[in-house]
Design a protein around this motif. Sequence first.
Motif, mmCIF file in Angstrom:
data_model
loop_
_atom_site.group_PDB
_atom_site.id
_atom_site.type_symbol
_atom_site.label_atom_id
_atom_site.label_comp_id
_atom_site.label_asym_id
_atom_site.label_seq_id
_atom_site.Cartn_x
_atom_site.Cartn_y
_atom_site.Cartn_z
ATOM 1 N N ILE A 1 65.825 22.968 -102.709
ATOM 2 C CA ILE A 1 64.433 22.653 -103.039
ATOM 3 C C ILE A 1 64.403 22.022 -104.428
ATOM 4 O O ILE A 1 64.972 22.573 -105.382
ATOM 5 C CB ILE A 1 63.552 23.916 -103.020
ATOM 6 N N HIS A 2 63.745 20.883 -104.535
ATOM 7 C CA HIS A 2 63.626 20.190 -105.804
ATOM 8 C C HIS A 2 62.136 19.987 -106.094
ATOM 9 O O HIS A 2 61.429 19.314 -105.340
ATOM 10 C CB HIS A 2 64.340 18.837 -105.765
ATOM 11 N N ARG A 3 61.691 20.572 -107.174
ATOM 12 C CA ARG A 3 60.286 20.479 -107.545
ATOM 13 C C ARG A 3 60.162 19.726 -108.872
ATOM 14 O O ARG A 3 60.886 20.018 -109.831
ATOM 15 C CB ARG A 3 59.664 21.876 -107.669
ATOM 16 N N LYS B 1 57.114 18.545 -104.461
ATOM 17 C CA LYS B 1 58.487 18.775 -104.034
ATOM 18 C C LYS B 1 59.063 17.504 -103.433
ATOM 19 O O LYS B 1 58.345 16.695 -102.845
ATOM 20 C CB LYS B 1 58.556 19.909 -103.009
ATOM 21 N N SER C 1 65.163 22.796 -109.718
ATOM 22 C CA SER C 1 65.907 22.678 -108.468
ATOM 23 C C SER C 1 66.522 24.008 -108.098
ATOM 24 O O SER C 1 67.092 24.700 -108.954
ATOM 25 C CB SER C 1 67.016 21.619 -108.603
ATOM 26 N N SER D 1 61.889 19.128 -114.038
ATOM 27 C CA SER D 1 62.288 19.362 -112.653
ATOM 28 C C SER D 1 62.888 20.750 -112.541
ATOM 29 O O SER D 1 63.540 21.244 -113.468
ATOM 30 C CB SER D 1 63.298 18.309 -112.194
#
Length: 543
Positions: free
Chosen positions: A166-168, A196, A157, A155
């Motif tokens: 934004i969290h991917r 995302k 972030s 992850s």
Amino acid sequence: MDLPEMISRLTHRSIIVFLLFFCGIFVVNSQETYRQGTVSYISGENIYVKFETTAGIENGDTLFILSEQQYLPALIVQHQSSISCLCTALGNLNFKTSDVVFSHEASLSEEEVIPVIAEQELPEKDVSQQVITSMEQAVSKKNTPDFSGKIRLSSNSNFSNQTDDIHRFRYTVSAKATNISGSKLTAETYLSFTHKLNEWDVVKDNLNKALKVYNLALQYDFTETATLWVGRKINPHVANVGAVDGIQFEYGFKNLYAGVIAGSRPDYYDYSFNFDLFEYGAYLGQAQKVTNGYVQSSLAFFEQRNKGNIDRRFVYFQHSNSAIKNLNLFASFELDLYKLENDEPKNTLSLTSLYLSARYRFSRRFSVFGSYDNRKNVIYYETFRNLTDEILQQASRQGGRVRFNYRPVNYIIVSASAGTRFRKEDPRSTKTLNGFVTYTSLPGIHASLSLTGNLLQTSYLDGQVYGARISKDFLDGKLYSLLHYRWVDYKYVNTVTELRQHIGEIDFSYRFNKSFYLSVNFEATFQEKDIFNRLYLSLSKKL
């Protein structure tokens, strides 16, 4: 910030002489032995290779890949610890973690072996630099089943006081099954799925924006010299062509090999399958073991179409050479044979891509590397670079470059590089000057300390970046830790805008066993009243 005139005065005549020198080396046969290592981590241009021991490997040495039972020069060692080497790739070769590479075995006396601290395998952070296919890894084509692979959950972030968080999330699978059930069939794949948080509608709208099939191919070995590939694969003998969705066949005889390719190119926008982009071609090459390494050359002809119309017709050539002791040479170029002029097709001959490089090791302590890069810009479908790293990479990739590495005493490494590039459309030339000093074993704490400096001038800004990094492992090498600080000062030449940043980074990587490890990386960027934070978490398991 003037750089040496010898770089800025690189002429077309010197390039042609350099290219002819590449192609005129005399070669002879010899016998050598090799030890095996694996790519453990990739960050920018840096490629880390792990061995059981690096005894006998020196700065400036060449590491090799094995392709069709031929050892081909692939990496240059910049510096090393007791179990790991920091390398840069020769030419335009690409790698991914777990790729197998080889070092030439050299016999050293006890006095020549230099003790350095152990270095833990680092976590993956810069996925954009990973190769999107595997190079040939089998030591020999025996019908012995084998399987290797890795899965990774990660992850990335981004937190800021100016924008929404934004969290991917990213999930990757890479695997290779050789000689399945004792047959001559091999399967390999490298897939990634990225999305995302709270943006699942984007995935539903177009799955290809999230799912990237970088490699998915079947290989069948009719004989030890005749191989067929079906699926998506990058052919290492014509790597500049990129991934091909289709059929590839190669046949080798003595030191020569030849192949044909027919299929399509991945879509330009989302890397999906696009059969409107049909292409076909053929290549011929030579790979031969020599006294100090290998000489390899490939010549390919390709025609690419777009919805039935000719899009491009070109010739591609690449050559690597280590026939002269302590000297490594590489060259590649592309010649376009076709163009549309006023909507009229014309057969033409124009140089559209050129790359030259040479490295000479004067001694086990001092080496020099030079290159000229006039290739097209690289398109990244995935990248985690911050703004500072992106500007540095764009400024330093193309043009002429010179770099030297020097180790005045054990444990201390000094490196500096300078580069320049000028294009007609640029209002002024791009110039870069980079340097670092590394102390690989600080007294008392046995940590590694690096001091870095980067000066750059581009068409639109003047900049300087200075940094310090300290790293150390604990718990018998199971825990790797890193602290990194950088100060950034960018001044935009056509405005009064300035960008000043303080970037801090902390990194931990813990290995539970030989196949399972966890990594945590946190980066904080401070500029005036703005704060940007990035948190990277990764959990990986070898299959």
